[in-house]
Design a protein around this motif. Structure first.
Motif, PDB file in Angstrom:
ATOM      1  N   VAL A 142       0.719  -1.391  -0.037  1.00 50.12           N
ATOM      2  CA  VAL A 142      -0.023  -0.231   0.341  1.00 50.12           C
ATOM      3  C   VAL A 142       0.812   1.357   0.512  1.00 50.12           C
ATOM      4  CG1 VAL A 142      -1.974  -1.409   1.361  1.00 50.12           C
ATOM      5  CG2 VAL A 142      -0.302  -0.189   2.600  1.00 50.12           C
ATOM      6  N   THR A 143       0.431   2.196  -0.090  1.00 52.51           N
ATOM      7  CA  THR A 143       0.564   4.024  -0.071  1.00 52.51           C
ATOM      8  C   THR A 143       0.123   4.511   0.937  1.00 52.51           C
ATOM      9  OG1 THR A 143       1.651   4.203  -2.757  1.00 52.51           O
ATOM     10  CG2 THR A 143       1.396   5.856  -1.906  1.00 52.51           C
ATOM     11  N   ILE A 144       1.088   4.613   1.719  1.00 52.73           N
ATOM     12  CA  ILE A 144       0.577   4.855   2.937  1.00 52.73           C
ATOM     13  C   ILE A 144       0.716   6.825   2.787  1.00 52.73           C
ATOM     14  CG2 ILE A 144       1.328   5.049   5.796  1.00 52.73           C
ATOM     15  CD1 ILE A 144       1.894   2.420   6.124  1.00 52.73           C
ATOM     16  N   VAL A 145      -0.385   7.490   3.150  1.00 54.11           N
ATOM     17  CA  VAL A 145       0.041   8.976   3.572  1.00 54.11           C
ATOM     18  C   VAL A 145      -0.209   8.722   5.538  1.00 54.11           C
ATOM     19  CG1 VAL A 145      -1.227  11.309   3.612  1.00 54.11           C
ATOM     20  CG2 VAL A 145      -0.816   8.734   1.200  1.00 54.11           C
ATOM     21  N   HIS A 146       0.481  10.053   5.817  1.00 54.81           N
ATOM     22  CA  HIS A 146       0.192   9.927   6.963  1.00 54.81           C
ATOM     23  C   HIS A 146       0.609  11.979   7.504  1.00 54.81           C
ATOM     24  CE1 HIS A 146       0.635   8.624  11.441  1.00 54.81           C
ATOM     25  NE2 HIS A 146       1.793   9.940  11.603  1.00 54.81           N
ATOM     26  N   LEU A 168      -2.273  10.199  -6.758  1.00 54.94           N
ATOM     27  CA  LEU A 168      -2.179   8.813  -6.362  1.00 54.94           C
ATOM     28  C   LEU A 168      -2.758   7.342  -6.154  1.00 54.94           C
ATOM     29  CD1 LEU A 168       0.912   8.768  -4.030  1.00 54.94           C
ATOM     30  CD2 LEU A 168       1.331   8.984  -6.417  1.00 54.94           C
ATOM     31  N   HIS A 169      -4.022   7.311  -5.859  1.00 51.11           N
ATOM     32  CA  HIS A 169      -4.927   7.086  -5.974  1.00 51.11           C
ATOM     33  C   HIS A 169      -5.887   6.879  -7.886  1.00 51.11           C
ATOM     34  CE1 HIS A 169      -8.256   4.360  -5.873  1.00 51.11           C
ATOM     35  NE2 HIS A 169      -9.578   5.177  -5.093  1.00 51.11           N
ATOM     36  N   ALA A 170      -6.179   7.239  -8.109  1.00 44.79           N
ATOM     37  CA  ALA A 170      -5.581   7.794  -9.696  1.00 44.79           C
ATOM     38  C   ALA A 170      -4.974   7.204 -10.640  1.00 44.79           C
ATOM     39  CB  ALA A 170      -6.560   9.771 -10.104  1.00 44.79           C
ATOM     40  N   VAL A 175      -3.926   3.018  -1.487  1.00 44.04           N
ATOM     41  CA  VAL A 175      -3.506   4.772  -0.426  1.00 44.04           C
ATOM     42  C   VAL A 175      -4.356   4.796   1.007  1.00 44.04           C
ATOM     43  CG1 VAL A 175      -3.503   6.383  -0.253  1.00 44.04           C
ATOM     44  CG2 VAL A 175      -3.648   6.120  -2.585  1.00 44.04           C
ATOM     45  N   ILE A 176      -3.660   4.297   1.314  1.00 42.45           N
ATOM     46  CA  ILE A 176      -4.082   4.695   2.657  1.00 42.45           C
ATOM     47  C   ILE A 176      -3.740   5.783   3.802  1.00 42.45           C
ATOM     48  CG2 ILE A 176      -4.472   2.207   3.159  1.00 42.45           C
ATOM     49  CD1 ILE A 176      -2.405   1.754   5.496  1.00 42.45           C
ATOM     50  N   VAL A 177      -4.556   5.800   4.454  1.00 44.19           N
ATOM     51  CA  VAL A 177      -3.935   7.218   5.190  1.00 44.19           C
ATOM     52  C   VAL A 177      -3.902   6.952   7.117  1.00 44.19           C
ATOM     53  CG1 VAL A 177      -4.907   9.235   6.083  1.00 44.19           C
ATOM     54  CG2 VAL A 177      -5.400   8.834   3.835  1.00 44.19           C
ATOM     55  N   THR A 178      -2.876   7.081   7.777  1.00 40.91           N
ATOM     56  CA  THR A 178      -3.015   6.476   9.031  1.00 40.91           C
ATOM     57  C   THR A 178      -2.741   7.768   9.625  1.00 40.91           C
ATOM     58  OG1 THR A 178      -0.450   6.662   8.571  1.00 40.91           O
ATOM     59  CG2 THR A 178      -1.738   4.194   8.436  1.00 40.91           C
ATOM     60  N   GLY A 179      -2.629   7.146  11.383  1.00 38.08           N
ATOM     61  CA  GLY A 179      -3.041   8.597  12.435  1.00 38.08           C
ATOM     62  C   GLY A 179      -3.520   8.220  13.911  1.00 38.08           C
ATOM     63  N   SER A 180      -2.570   8.309  14.020  1.00 40.39           N
ATOM     64  CA  SER A 180      -2.924   8.274  16.017  1.00 40.39           C
ATOM     65  C   SER A 180      -4.408   8.546  16.117  1.00 40.39           C
ATOM     66  CB  SER A 180      -1.916   8.778  17.291  1.00 40.39           C
ATOM     67  OG  SER A 180      -2.107  10.434  16.987  1.00 40.39           O
ATOM     68  N   ALA A 181      -4.339   8.036  17.779  1.00 36.41           N
ATOM     69  CA  ALA A 181      -5.421   8.501  17.798  1.00 36.41           C
ATOM     70  C   ALA A 181      -6.038   9.826  17.957  1.00 36.41           C
ATOM     71  CB  ALA A 181      -6.027   7.843  19.683  1.00 36.41           C
ATOM     72  N   ALA A 216       5.041  -1.617   3.080  1.00 34.00           N
ATOM     73  CA  ALA A 216       4.384  -0.896   1.908  1.00 34.00           C
ATOM     74  C   ALA A 216       4.897  -0.385   1.061  1.00 34.00           C
ATOM     75  CB  ALA A 216       4.077   0.661   2.985  1.00 34.00           C
ATOM     76  N   ARG A 217       4.393   0.092   0.133  1.00 34.76           N
ATOM     77  CA  ARG A 217       5.496   0.674  -1.625  1.00 34.76           C
ATOM     78  C   ARG A 217       5.956   1.545  -1.736  1.00 34.76           C
ATOM     79  NH1 ARG A 217       1.126   1.363  -6.553  1.00 34.76           N
ATOM     80  NH2 ARG A 217       2.874   1.734  -8.301  1.00 34.76           N
ATOM     81  N   LEU A 218       5.064   3.179  -0.553  1.00 26.81           N
ATOM     82  CA  LEU A 218       5.053   3.874  -0.429  1.00 26.81           C
ATOM     83  C   LEU A 218       5.242   4.824   0.942  1.00 26.81           C
ATOM     84  CD1 LEU A 218       6.977   6.522  -1.693  1.00 26.81           C
ATOM     85  CD2 LEU A 218       4.875   7.379  -2.541  1.00 26.81           C
ATOM     86  N   LEU A 219       5.826   5.605   1.180  1.00 23.24           N
ATOM     87  CA  LEU A 219       5.163   6.328   2.763  1.00 23.24           C
ATOM     88  C   LEU A 219       5.349   7.973   2.782  1.00 23.24           C
ATOM     89  CD1 LEU A 219       4.273   6.814   5.365  1.00 23.24           C
ATOM     90  CD2 LEU A 219       6.584   6.903   6.193  1.00 23.24           C
ATOM     91  N   ILE A 220       4.774   8.985   2.793  1.00 21.46           N
ATOM     92  CA  ILE A 220       4.703  10.293   2.402  1.00 21.46           C
ATOM     93  C   ILE A 220       4.024  10.341   4.309  1.00 21.46           C
ATOM     94  CG2 ILE A 220       3.451  12.167   1.589  1.00 21.46           C
ATOM     95  CD1 ILE A 220       2.882   9.699  -1.487  1.00 21.46           C
ATOM     96  N   SER A 221       4.327  11.663   4.684  1.00 25.37           N
ATOM     97  CA  SER A 221       4.470  12.264   5.534  1.00 25.37           C
ATOM     98  C   SER A 221       5.253  13.596   5.894  1.00 25.37           C
ATOM     99  CB  SER A 221       5.227  11.500   7.106  1.00 25.37           C
ATOM    100  OG  SER A 221       6.523  10.890   6.473  1.00 25.37           O
ATOM    101  N   GLY A 222       5.082  13.748   7.095  1.00 23.46           N
ATOM    102  CA  GLY A 222       5.955  15.090   7.597  1.00 23.46           C
ATOM    103  C   GLY A 222       6.937  14.587   8.701  1.00 23.46           C
ATOM    104  N   ASP A 223       8.023  15.269   8.802  1.00 22.57           N
ATOM    105  CA  ASP A 223       9.511  15.105   9.429  1.00 22.57           C
ATOM    106  C   ASP A 223       8.485  14.223  11.522  1.00 22.57           C
ATOM    107  OD1 ASP A 223      11.877  14.813  11.410  1.00 22.57           O
ATOM    108  OD2 ASP A 223      11.815  17.687  11.578  1.00 22.57           O
TER     109      ASP A 223
END
Length: 298
Positions: A142-146, A168-170, A175-181, A216-223
């Motif tokens: 999956v491609t993760i967007v955080h 990216l989905h197109a 694509v899945i989106v992750t995050g803490s509670a 994962a295939r790819l992770l996109i996130s901040g620092d």
């Protein structure tokens, strides 16, 4: 017993892994106790070699049996130094003071803690960043967007993350989106704005999040912490930097599967109070992120 203090977060723990491994190798017969937040225990187990986790909340007082050696991998002191000295160690290894090496704010976080140990005669390998992969059942490829980050100044606007996720989905990415509670609302907003199905925001424990990133295939996130997990697993990543230079907190420059974007300067470096992203982070465009994402997955 060797007592090590590193009472911080995911990224801080990940950057301290080479130093922890060096201590394990240097003192193979000693019990290695790590004072760290208890919720990090599943991640600490992936390092190997830590015999005991002492759950602590930041620099709140604690008591343990007097260690033969206390090692400050937390900071430059003096609060962290004093906390360890209250445990009456036979020896304290730390920056500063009459014995320790001088602290430098201009070195990479991984290298900093390795240098501390080298000063005391311990051999280190700063490249020893890898972690074991948890066995949690997670989707692969999956491609993760955080979109989240602890500090507001490190959070790229969610509408820009949504634009990246949508493109990216197109293009065929799962694509899945992750995050803490605490980040569930912003993750759900990114999913909705990107036109993804609600299931694109999975419920993840720390262990399953690590497994998800490892496969994962790819992770996109901040620092933030997840970017360091991508480095540990060699997962292609695009990391967006704002208040901090990647020269201090980014992936090693020889790891070409991890790409960074930073438009800051040394004069603009540093977290800023308030709810807004750092100006250097706002200079990053959707097209920049998409271009590097395509390069990493082409």
């Amino acid at each position: 017993m060797i007592l090590v203090l590193r009472a911080l977060g995911v990224g801080d723990l990940a950057t301290g892994v080479p130093a922890l491994r060096a201590l394990r190798a240097a003192f193979p017969s000693q019990t290695l106790t790590l004072a760290a937040p208890g919720w990090l225990t599943p991640l600490i187990a992936l390092i190997g070699g830590v015999d005991r986790v002492l759950p602590v909340d930041g620099l709140t007082p604690f008591r343990v049996e007097a260690p033969s050696l206390a090692v400050n991998l937390h900071g430059s002191g003096p609060q962290s130094h004093r906390l360890l000295l209250r445990q009456h160690p036979e020896k304290l290894w730390a920056f500063g003071g009459p014995v320790g090496p001088e602290w430098s704010s201009q070195e990479h976080e991984v290298r900093r803690w390795c240098r501390l140990l080298e000063f005391y005669g311990v051999d280190t390998d700063p490249s020893a960043l890898g972690l074991a992969i948890p066995s949690d059942p997670v989707p692969h490829g999956v491609t993760i967007v955080h979109p989240g980050a602890k500090s507001p100044s490190r959070r790229w606007p969610p509408e820009r993350y949504a634009a990246v996720a949508r493109e990216l989905h197109a293009a065929g990415h799962d694509v899945i989106v992750t995050g803490s509670a605490a980040e569930r609302d912003v993750a759900a907003k990114v999913v909705a704005d990107a036109g993804l199905v609600p299931a694109a925001v999975p419920d993840t424990s720390l262990s399953s999040l690590a497994a998800l990133i490892a496969h994962a295939r790819l992770l996109i996130s901040g620092d933030t912490g997840v970017s360091h997990l991508a480095t540990a697993y060699g997962t292609p990543s695009v990391t967006l930097f704002g208040p901090m230079s990647p020269a201090l907190w980014g992936p090693p420059p020889d790891r070409l599967r991890h790409r960074v974007i930073w438009h800051g300067t040394e004069s603009t470096r540093g977290d800023r109070p308030g709810p807004d992203p750092h100006p250097a982070l706002l200079e990053i465009t959707v097209d920049e992120v998409l271009n590097l994402s395509r390069e990493e997955t082409s």
